[in-house]
Design a protein around this motif. Structure first.
Motif, PDB file in Angstrom:
ATOM      1  N   MET A   1     -20.879  -0.197   2.404  1.00 15.80           N
ATOM      2  CA  MET A   1     -20.016   0.391   3.431  1.00 15.80           C
ATOM      3  C   MET A   1     -19.129   1.469   2.813  1.00 15.80           C
ATOM      4  SD  MET A   1     -17.761  -1.831   6.056  1.00 15.80           S
ATOM      5  CE  MET A   1     -19.195  -2.930   6.155  1.00 15.80           C
ATOM      6  N   LYS A   3     -16.070   3.676   2.067  1.00 15.39           N
ATOM      7  CA  LYS A   3     -14.633   3.500   2.242  1.00 15.39           C
ATOM      8  C   LYS A   3     -13.961   4.850   2.406  1.00 15.39           C
ATOM      9  CE  LYS A   3     -13.598  -0.840   0.107  1.00 15.39           C
ATOM     10  NZ  LYS A   3     -12.419  -1.574  -0.334  1.00 15.39           N
ATOM     11  N   SER A   4     -13.065   4.947   3.353  1.00 14.84           N
ATOM     12  CA  SER A   4     -12.308   6.188   3.481  1.00 14.84           C
ATOM     13  C   SER A   4     -10.967   5.992   2.795  1.00 14.84           C
ATOM     14  CB  SER A   4     -12.134   6.550   4.957  1.00 14.84           C
ATOM     15  OG  SER A   4     -11.989   5.390   5.736  1.00 14.84           O
ATOM     16  N   SER A   5     -10.260   7.061   2.600  1.00 10.78           N
ATOM     17  CA  SER A   5      -9.027   6.960   1.827  1.00 10.78           C
ATOM     18  C   SER A   5      -7.927   6.318   2.662  1.00 10.78           C
ATOM     19  CB  SER A   5      -8.579   8.346   1.370  1.00 10.78           C
ATOM     20  OG  SER A   5      -7.603   8.834   2.262  1.00 10.78           O
ATOM     21  N   ALA A   6      -6.902   5.880   1.967  1.00  6.86           N
ATOM     22  CA  ALA A   6      -5.810   5.174   2.635  1.00  6.86           C
ATOM     23  C   ALA A   6      -5.051   6.098   3.571  1.00  6.86           C
ATOM     24  CB  ALA A   6      -4.864   4.605   1.597  1.00  6.86           C
ATOM     25  N   ARG A  48      -6.877 -10.742  13.495  1.00 11.32           N
ATOM     26  CA  ARG A  48      -6.003 -10.307  12.416  1.00 11.32           C
ATOM     27  C   ARG A  48      -4.592 -10.857  12.680  1.00 11.32           C
ATOM     28  NH1 ARG A  48      -7.632  -4.361  10.383  1.00 11.32           N
ATOM     29  NH2 ARG A  48      -6.358  -5.177   8.655  1.00 11.32           N
TER      30      ARG A  48
ATOM     31  N   LEU B 128     -12.080  -8.019   4.257  1.00  9.02           N
ATOM     32  CA  LEU B 128     -11.088  -7.476   3.320  1.00  9.02           C
ATOM     33  C   LEU B 128     -11.590  -6.187   2.674  1.00  9.02           C
ATOM     34  CD1 LEU B 128      -9.390 -10.399   1.333  1.00  9.02           C
ATOM     35  CD2 LEU B 128      -8.889  -9.485   3.600  1.00  9.02           C
ATOM     36  N   SER B 129     -12.888  -6.104   2.439  1.00  3.50           N
ATOM     37  CA  SER B 129     -13.409  -4.893   1.798  1.00  3.50           C
ATOM     38  C   SER B 129     -13.231  -3.675   2.713  1.00  3.50           C
ATOM     39  CB  SER B 129     -14.873  -5.075   1.393  1.00  3.50           C
ATOM     40  OG  SER B 129     -15.740  -4.794   2.460  1.00  3.50           O
ATOM     41  N   LYS B 130     -13.120  -3.914   4.024  1.00  5.24           N
ATOM     42  CA  LYS B 130     -12.827  -2.803   4.943  1.00  5.24           C
ATOM     43  C   LYS B 130     -11.323  -2.572   5.060  1.00  5.24           C
ATOM     44  CE  LYS B 130     -15.089  -4.347   8.599  1.00  5.24           C
ATOM     45  NZ  LYS B 130     -15.399  -4.294  10.057  1.00  5.24           N
ATOM     46  N   TRP B 131     -10.566  -3.664   5.054  1.00  4.40           N
ATOM     47  CA  TRP B 131      -9.143  -3.567   5.369  1.00  4.40           C
ATOM     48  C   TRP B 131      -8.288  -3.085   4.188  1.00  4.40           C
ATOM     49  CZ3 TRP B 131      -8.635  -9.083   8.010  1.00  4.40           C
ATOM     50  CH2 TRP B 131      -9.407  -9.081   9.189  1.00  4.40           C
ATOM     51  N   ILE B 132      -8.751  -3.365   2.993  1.00 11.83           N
ATOM     52  CA  ILE B 132      -7.954  -3.006   1.811  1.00 11.83           C
ATOM     53  C   ILE B 132      -8.514  -1.727   1.202  1.00 11.83           C
ATOM     54  CG2 ILE B 132      -7.290  -3.696  -0.519  1.00 11.83           C
ATOM     55  CD1 ILE B 132      -7.401  -6.614   0.468  1.00 11.83           C
ATOM     56  N   ARG B 133      -7.674  -0.708   1.165  1.00 10.74           N
ATOM     57  CA  ARG B 133      -8.125   0.573   0.615  1.00 10.74           C
ATOM     58  C   ARG B 133      -7.166   1.103  -0.420  1.00 10.74           C
ATOM     59  NH1 ARG B 133      -9.881   3.488   6.245  1.00 10.74           N
ATOM     60  NH2 ARG B 133     -11.707   2.171   6.631  1.00 10.74           N
ATOM     61  N   SER B 134      -5.910   0.739  -0.282  1.00  9.90           N
ATOM     62  CA  SER B 134      -4.885   1.358  -1.110  1.00  9.90           C
ATOM     63  C   SER B 134      -3.913   0.285  -1.577  1.00  9.90           C
ATOM     64  CB  SER B 134      -4.151   2.396  -0.247  1.00  9.90           C
ATOM     65  OG  SER B 134      -2.803   2.522  -0.642  1.00  9.90           O
ATOM     66  N   ASP B 137      -1.827  -1.421   0.976  1.00  8.64           N
ATOM     67  CA  ASP B 137      -2.302  -2.548   1.797  1.00  8.64           C
ATOM     68  C   ASP B 137      -2.090  -3.901   1.100  1.00  8.64           C
ATOM     69  OD1 ASP B 137      -3.294  -0.761   3.766  1.00  8.64           O
ATOM     70  OD2 ASP B 137      -5.050  -0.369   2.503  1.00  8.64           O
ATOM     71  N   ILE B 251     -14.166  -5.411  -2.851  1.00  9.06           N
ATOM     72  CA  ILE B 251     -12.803  -5.294  -2.318  1.00  9.06           C
ATOM     73  C   ILE B 251     -12.005  -4.466  -3.308  1.00  9.06           C
ATOM     74  CG2 ILE B 251     -10.870  -6.518  -1.283  1.00  9.06           C
ATOM     75  CD1 ILE B 251     -12.621  -9.023  -1.218  1.00  9.06           C
ATOM     76  N   PHE B 253      -9.548  -0.938  -4.296  1.00  8.80           N
ATOM     77  CA  PHE B 253      -8.413  -0.191  -3.745  1.00  8.80           C
ATOM     78  C   PHE B 253      -8.006   0.915  -4.707  1.00  8.80           C
ATOM     79  CE2 PHE B 253      -4.727  -1.647  -6.298  1.00  8.80           C
ATOM     80  CZ  PHE B 253      -5.346  -2.647  -7.036  1.00  8.80           C
TER      81      PHE B 253
END
Lengths: 487, 487
Positions: A1, A3-6, A48, B128-134, B137, B251, B253
């Motif tokens: 998948m 990932k886009s940036s924060a 969530r 979590l792998s989608k929700w955590i980027r930076s 988070d 996951i 970041f």
């Protein structure tokens, strides 16, 4: 998948219009606000923190009221042997097409399939037949807060049609039909209050038609909602099973007069489906609009500062937060890396009921800029006044949102006396209130011709049936029915 | 199923002795007290009102403390696609043999099997792998209260080994290993307090050996209990997964320094398994003994009257109940159809902490006869004194029960320095505390020779390893381990 940036959070703004493209808007609001997310289990969502927090508030509202009324909580297995599901004919026919079946455990094949709980009558009532023996054991009023799986094959929609949802399922057994009937209004009152005081949504209370009742019930009652897209959604429901299940499961008892009898049973539920109604009703093109009573944060403080007054504004904002702590659920968004404008969008997207802006001027003048999410109003409020009246302010928002929901639904219910008129109303996005003779054939013909089904027969309208003619066949009307297309 | 009459409740008295036949006694206590019941799903129990009430008290104790620490509740699907379970090698190997698999829905066969949730790492970490980027988070600390299914093929035992149980599962993600480590003592403190203040049971806190850690963890920590039958039971546990799962599930970041990294993760749980320890520890040959803080009723009032003074005694008892309402959970057992002696047995069977007997003499003299369940003491108490100090009385019982649990376990832990001694201790119903070199081979040999496995390495004993020799190989000891046979 990928990932886009924060920092792509700006992309989260809603790009579909509630008015022009309701379905796309609805999903965007739920996902982009971080309220829920899809998962790789088709038709199942992840709750969530904000949505689960809201569900906890609903549970914490309903649960003590049920307990106060004499209900006790229990927990039964989530897996139900197939032979138990088959004991009550209508029940098995209603649920089997949607059951998720466990057929293997570890590396072994099971001798009998186990249903992942679609509802718990079958597993609970086998136990009740052991536990209930005498009038002394009655009433037995049990309840579970759990999840159920119903593998619907229609297009899934978050909350409104998901393959797993959260609910309570109440199951009562009484010695007499009178006690069974008396429970209905008490429970539906609790649910009606919960709709108002938690999700701020209105529903019309009434009896279901025989065609639309629960699979296994003698009579069903419901709150019915109406959505901005012109479709109905069934809300909390209550089912009188009389002795159907107790005879199928042998839940018998010895009466005071020593005779054997079967118990009278009810079931009732409120589910996370309601969140679909809440979101559709209150939210807008900027995102979610949360009712204060179930919002994770009720007030967000956004400090507005420059390099010169940063420290002063931040400490003033922190002081202000302390004044609110304990009176409201409040968050101070002191993240340096985002601009005030970005934060405004973020909290509007999440639907936080009240936003307070605090800058250098506010700090100096003891005055706040207060933004109310549900009606987009902005005002200046003296700080002491805001703090002292925060509970009233939040309750005012809650009640105003409920009134909006009620006015909306009532404005969409239109009476009619002919099938053509009924068709036009439904086509035009209304709920059509019409007299009906009571025949299932007429009910089916109405559905075939207009796409509308009987939502329920509103209690408050039934006195008007007298003297009216069935909207389909023209014979004497027995009931007043609210017809609508539905989700 | 044959139904017996309502009056055969006398047959419910416990016929097995805790001392002579622990297993049979344990099951009788649970079933005859109406705490739980078996169901027709092998290995799955029904939580009846008293046990579910107790579980709600545990949840309501732990949950706000987790939230206070920054944890947020969520809900993820109960069905997990097989390909997700397979992402982490040790994890899949640990759980697959016990998974209940959904293979069909309605009349269709699924393309991919779905696991009924045995634990939620796989389904949560995909999200979590989608929700955590930076780094913004993080930390992300989520928790679920739900049920899990693990289809064990060993002989099932209520609570201690059931195929479905209730628990919380905490899942935290941090930016740094330091934060990950710092969470452990905070969470384990909450669990330790909960054991004391809810179930009144003691556990020894320590680190698990590598052979006994959780499937997928780098390091596990646990409270370990010891049962009256001479076997150990693992209590609440905490697992440091470091970056094992975050690498398997991607996951990742962006750190503050713009570099990419993987999150550090923990998981932790407390489950209804603890109820097995509680019941085994405190109950006796008369039935359950419930700790006051989680007992459905803390005080039962049994009125003792004859035909002449019935009304007088009953109204006095009702007055007395009113004085206690709001201070304690109290029930007045005013059923005419049962004798006082029958009621004494009934409430002793159910384990109600305090029984108050009120007869004509008590009414006249303003003095109560008070029976305390856990130590079978009986005393006369002035009524005003009883009412004023009821909270202290209940808290005193809670703490005394906890001290009993603690003294019992500490008295059963014996140090040893040879494998022969270790074997004798374990055989004699003790937990053997021994120095160990750290080698998995020695650990396995000890298990093969004595039937005892490493429960954990108690924190408080580790300083004593220095200078000691491994109980098996005689090399320098690296750890002190509590060995025991286990459930």
């Amino acid at each position: 998948m990928e990932k886009s940036s924060a920092d792509d959070k700006a992309n989260r703004s809603i790009t579909a219009s509630k008015h022009a493209n309701f379905s796309e808007w609805y999903v965007q609001v739920l996902i982009k606000s971080d309220f829920i997310d899809y998962t790789s289990v088709s038709g199942c969502i992840a709750f969530r923190p904000d949505s689960y927090f809201a569900w906890e508030r609903v549970r914490d509202y309903v649960d003590p009221r049920l307990k106060e009324d004499g209900v006790e909580n229990v927990y039964f297995p989530s897996l139900i042997p197939e032979h138990l599901l088959q004991k009550e004919k209508d029940h098995v026919e209603g649920f089997t097409p949607e059951v998720a079946w466990v057929t293997q455990t570890g590396n072994s094949k099971l001798d009998e399939r186990l249903a992942v709980r679609p509802t718990s009558e079958a597993i609970m009532y086998e136990s009740l037949s052991k536990w209930i023996r005498s009038w002394r054991d009655l009433p037995m009023r049990l309840n579970q807060w759990n999840s159920v799986v119903r593998w619907e094959f229609k297009h899934p929609t978050p909350f409104l049609r998901t393959r797993e949802f959260l609910w309570n399922e109440g199951h009562s057994a009484f010695a007499t039909k009178e006690e069974e009937e008396a429970e209905m209004m008490r429970i539906m009152n609790i649910y009606g209050q919960a709709l108002k005081d938690t999700m701020a949504i209105f529903g019309v209370l009434g009896r279901k038609t025989q065609s639309e009742k629960f699979a296994g019930a003698v009579d069903s009652f419901s709150f019915e909602h109406f959505m901005p897209d012109g479709k109905g959604v069934q809300g909390p429901a209550f089912h009188m099973d009389e002795q159907l299940f107790s005879k199928a499961f042998d839940i018998s008892f010895t009466r005071k007069d020593e005779k054997k009898d079967y118990v009278y049973q009810n079931t009732y539920a409120i589910s996370t489906r309601e969140f679909g109604v809440m979101v559709a009703t209150h939210s807008d093109d900027k995102g979610l609009v949360m009712p204060p009573n179930i919002a994770r944060f009720q007030v967000v403080i956004v400090p507005i500062y420059n390099d010169k007054n940063r420290q002063e504004v931040l400490s003033y904002a922190a002081e202000f937060k302390k004044m609110l702590d304990g009176k409201a659920r409040v968050i101070l968004d002191d993240r340096d890396e985002y601009s005030p404008g970005w934060k405004f969008n973020e909290w509007e997207l999440k639907g936080t009921p009240v936003r307070v802006e605090i800058g250098g001027r506010e700090a100096a003048e003891n005055v706040l800029t207060v933004y109310t999410r549900y009606n987009s109003s902005k005002e200046k409020v003296e700080i002491r006044d805001f703090v002292d009246k925060i509970k009233d302010r939040l309750e005012g928002i809650q009640q105003a949102m409920y009134q909006n929901s009620k006015s909306f639904m009532l404005s969409r219910i239109k009476r009619c006396t002919s099938i053509e008129e009924l068709g036009r109303l439904v086509e035009g996005g209304f709920m059509a209130q019409a007299p009906w003779c009571g025949s299932a054939d007429c009910e089916k013909s109405i559905k075939d011709k207009t796409g509308a089904k009987a939502t329920n027969m509103p209690f408050e309208a039934q006195s008007e049936a007298e003297g009216k003619k069935c909207v389909y066949c023209g014979k004497d009307a027995a009931h007043i029915v609210n017809f609508a297309r539905s989700h």
